[in-house]
Write an enzyme that holds these catalytic residues in place. Structure first.
Site, mmCIF file in Angstrom:
data_model
loop_
_atom_site.group_PDB
_atom_site.id
_atom_site.type_symbol
_atom_site.label_atom_id
_atom_site.label_comp_id
_atom_site.label_asym_id
_atom_site.label_seq_id
_atom_site.Cartn_x
_atom_site.Cartn_y
_atom_site.Cartn_z
ATOM 1 N N ARG A 55 0.823 -1.216 0.000
ATOM 2 C CA ARG A 55 0.000 0.000 0.000
ATOM 3 C C ARG A 55 0.855 1.262 0.000
ATOM 4 O O ARG A 55 0.509 2.274 0.617
ATOM 5 C CB ARG A 55 -0.968 0.020 1.188
ATOM 6 C CG ARG A 55 -1.933 -1.136 1.234
ATOM 7 C CD ARG A 55 -2.885 -1.159 0.031
ATOM 8 N NE ARG A 55 -3.684 -2.368 0.066
ATOM 9 C CZ ARG A 55 -3.331 -3.519 -0.533
ATOM 10 N NH1 ARG A 55 -2.219 -3.589 -1.233
ATOM 11 N NH2 ARG A 55 -4.094 -4.580 -0.466
ATOM 12 N N SER A 65 -11.183 0.534 3.108
ATOM 13 C CA SER A 65 -10.371 0.129 4.256
ATOM 14 C C SER A 65 -9.637 1.337 4.825
ATOM 15 O O SER A 65 -8.864 1.992 4.117
ATOM 16 C CB SER A 65 -9.357 -0.933 3.838
ATOM 17 O OG SER A 65 -10.011 -2.101 3.400
ATOM 18 N N GLU A 122 -4.799 4.318 6.164
ATOM 19 C CA GLU A 122 -4.566 4.119 4.729
ATOM 20 C C GLU A 122 -4.960 5.330 3.897
ATOM 21 O O GLU A 122 -4.184 5.755 3.038
ATOM 22 C CB GLU A 122 -5.314 2.867 4.255
ATOM 23 C CG GLU A 122 -4.982 2.467 2.848
ATOM 24 C CD GLU A 122 -5.518 1.095 2.479
ATOM 25 O OE1 GLU A 122 -5.993 0.938 1.345
ATOM 26 O OE2 GLU A 122 -5.455 0.168 3.320
#
Length: 339
Positions: free
Chosen positions: A163, A238, A334
């Site tokens: 990520r 998320s 995130e």
């Protein structure tokens, strides 16, 4: 190029947070690039916005927001072993994946229904259901806003990790991704490592004869069951990354709590399921004022209406502190904060 001052971004972020940009301009074609670099110099900072699905926006932004709306998909090149597909940055990611599957360009089906744009995908190095973007990435073309030049970048240049990428660490607004190229194998094989896919009745029945379209449909079905539609309930997908820990940390956690969900990684590391930790801490389905944790997916923070960035940040901090206190694990946000 048209600049719109004081642009309202409420409908341009999937969390549905009230926000205004100092100014907004739209990128649609390479003919705009030099003018775009000139415009950026008039603002203290710039921010490149795709689908607005992975951001937490402050109420008032000092930034010039560059809304990416370029379009187009084509075969860049091909060999006996693979196809190189090129897509413009403004293409909707899910529509792009759907179009690839429909054309028999296989390999991206596990990444179906991820919100956002093609240009945003490498920034976050998106991944889902056993496939990471860097496994299918070939190269991209970006515009360097500061030096006003085109740059071709391969996977090494992009510095992909979980990520994360070169672009996520770079100064916001410095780089505008224009086109992304994907290498898709002609000898396709199904990726069914993820438990939800292995247990899916259609895929289980199909066994060795499973098709890319069946995987695409199954991924869409699973995601719709677990994740709220941002057009109905504001969310950024998320909200926390799955933590990567050492073997010692994993063993320590297992000794404290039974049933820890973790996946082995290269280098003797383990990826913990952040959603499991949050659920185990009792946050799943909890509401704090106008925000809360989704009732079906503990990784997703939702805006029930009227929430601000401060409300989201406050809830995220409560969860992070509680998970750290209970399990000794740090949860990292995130979505990108934008100010």
């Amino acid at each position: 190029m048209l600049e719109i001052s004081g642009f309202d971004l409420l409908s341009s972020n999937t969390l549905g947070l009230p926000a205004h940009a100092a100014a907004m301009t739209r990128y649609r074609s390479t003919s705009q690039l030099r003018a775009l670099s000139e415009i950026c110099r008039a603002y203290p900072r710039a921010f490149v916005l795709g689908g607005g699905s992975n951001v937490v926006m402050e109420r008032d932004l000092e930034s010039l927001v560059i809304k990416v709306e370029s379009a187009g998909v084509s075969v860049h090149s091909e060999t006996n072993d693979e196809l190189i597909i090129e897509a413009h940055a403004g293409e909707n990611w899910h529509k792009f994946v759907s179009g690839c599957v429909g054309r028999g360009w296989n390999g991206l089906e596990n990444l179906a229904l991820i919100p956002g744009t093609v240009g945003a995908a490498p920034v976050q190095n998106i991944g889902a259901y056993g496939v990471e973007l860097d496994q299918r990435f070939h190269s991209l073309v970006a515009w360097d806003m500061l030096d006003a030049r085109l740059v071709d970048m391969d996977a090494a240049d992009c510095q992909f990790s979980y990520r994360n990428s070169f672009f996520k660490q770079a100064k916001p607004g410095r780089w505008l991704i224009l086109k992304v190229r994907f290498k898709l194998p002609r000898r396709w094989h199904a990726v069914l490592d993820y438990p939800d896919l292995r247990r899916h009745p259609v895929l289980e029945k199909a066994a060795a004869s499973v098709t890319p379209k069946q995987i695409f449909d199954a991924v869409c079905e699973i995601r719709r069951e677990k994740l709220p539609d941002p057009t109905l309930l504001g969310n950024a997908g998320s909200f926390f990354k799955n933590p990567i820990v050492t073997l010692a940390q994993y063993e320590s956690l297992k000794s404290m709590v039974a049933g820890v969900v973790a996946y082995p990684q290269d280098g003797g590391l383990y990826k913990l399921a952040a959603g499991w930790l949050i659920d185990r801490a009792g946050w799943k389905g909890r509401r704090v004022g106008s925000v809360g944790v989704h009732e079906r997916q503990a990784l997703v923070l939702v805006n029930y209406g009227g929430a601000t960035a401060q409300d989201i940040k406050r809830l995220a901090k409560l969860i992070q502190d509680d998970v750290m206190s209970r399990f000794g694990v740090l949860l990292e946000q995130e979505p990108v904060p934008v100010s």
